[in-house]
Design an enzyme around this catalytic site. Sequence first.
Site, PDB file in Angstrom:
ATOM      1  N   ASP A 308       0.562  -1.666  -0.085  1.00  0.00           N
ATOM      2  CA  ASP A 308      -0.172  -0.219   0.006  1.00  0.00           C
ATOM      3  C   ASP A 308       0.438   1.084   0.303  1.00  0.00           C
ATOM      4  O   ASP A 308       1.753   1.273   0.741  1.00  0.00           O
ATOM      5  CB  ASP A 308      -0.444   0.076   1.081  1.00  0.00           C
ATOM      6  N   LEU A 309       0.471   2.223  -0.893  1.00  0.00           N
ATOM      7  CA  LEU A 309       1.914   3.186  -0.993  1.00  0.00           C
ATOM      8  C   LEU A 309       1.446   4.232  -0.004  1.00  0.00           C
ATOM      9  O   LEU A 309       0.170   4.452   0.282  1.00  0.00           O
ATOM     10  CB  LEU A 309       1.476   3.583  -2.939  1.00  0.00           C
ATOM     11  N   ASP A 351      -4.783   2.327  -4.732  1.00  0.00           N
ATOM     12  CA  ASP A 351      -2.651   2.641  -4.736  1.00  0.00           C
ATOM     13  C   ASP A 351      -2.247   0.796  -4.266  1.00  0.00           C
ATOM     14  O   ASP A 351      -0.967   1.229  -3.265  1.00  0.00           O
ATOM     15  CB  ASP A 351      -3.104   3.737  -3.470  1.00  0.00           C
TER      16      ASP A 351
END
Length: 454
Positions: A308-309, A351
């Site tokens: 997960d960014l 994302d």
Amino acid sequence: MKRLSHLPLHDRLLLVALLPVAVLASLVTTVVVYRGTRMLDEALQTHGDAIISFLAPAAEYGVIAGNREALDALLQAATEQRDVSAAALYDDAGNLLASKGRIRVLAPAELRTLRRGIVRGGTPEFVVMVAPIQAVNVTIDDVSADAVKEQPQDPIGWVHIELDARPSAHEKNTIIGAALAMLGFGLSLSGLLALRLARSVSKPVKALVEGVKRMKAGDLDVEITEGANNPELAALEKGFNAMARAISENHRTMQSRIDDATAQLAYQATHDPLTGLPNRRVFEQRIEECVAASRRRASDHGALCFIDLDRFKIVNDTCGHAAGDELLMRIAELIQSRIREQDTLCRVGGDEFALILHDCSREDALRLAEGLCESVADYRFEWHGNVFSIGASIGITYVDGRQSDPAEILIAADTACYQAKREGRNCVVESGVPTRGRRSSDRGLAPDDEIMDD
């Protein structure tokens, strides 16, 4: 007519060509045979009439005088004529006076019925002719001494001849045989011409029909041989081949477009349209395959990483969705360049990425995850003069054959990723392992840290 309509074209053409010829030839042959045999019969009768017409008056003197020698001489001369097989002379009472040859003697009663003219009869082998012998009285007319009148009287006898009809029958057979031979030759020649005509028409038509059947069956590359002699059929053959080529080419073009569209749809159904990575659907299939492989072989281990960014929302809100999309594509390329060929990287959310490490030990999986975390942290994203530093929170769980439900593995990896977020982002957290600080060498960002640099 219904039966004729069911015949093949070749047979119908033969029938149409031969039937009128056969009927006409048969009629002509019949007329020729009839006229030929009729002429032979008439010739035989004319010949007999001439002989008996000569004998009747010539025998008048011999019959009246009873001169047997004269009568024998007459009969001898008569039987020497062509086709005369026998002859006889009778007196006025019907008694036989003289005869030559084997002749059936007529009864007096038969002769008395004949008064004038010639009577004909007989069998197929013989023609019987009988004529009366009449005495003619010559008188001088009182008015004119030069005028002479012949006044016929009752018969004083009869002439009887028999003609041999066998030579005439032989000639009839010859005529019939020649006529039939000519008929057979004519029909054979007509048959050959009709057969050639039928083939010249039916063969191209049959080829066209076969071509249409093949096209109907799905063979669009059909092409018939062009060889018709008829201009119309030749044009039809060329037109069919041109049409078949056009249909085949259009079909190939359409099929190519369909294949491209199908491949594109299949690609779109299994890949993320933005990054080109496999989507969640493929990810779920691959994780099931990974779990099944680990259960079949205890040595076939693997790992699942949820990525997960960090701070992605800041880039998206600050510079817009175009910048966010560009950042996602670059991060996907960055991660793809750091993993092995047999590993599977998927985009599973906005994302969020999922990485399946196939046939990978715990140590190698953890080392690879930490390397990815550092690579993302070191990456600087530039957009229209703005530079952004982001990170990645990674949750990792291991697939070692003890799990049977892929959903449990997904939950474990997602929980570990969430724990990495809580631990301060930009770090790697192993599922089921107590956290002992960050594994990103103090590169983590506090929840409230700003990551946008000028």
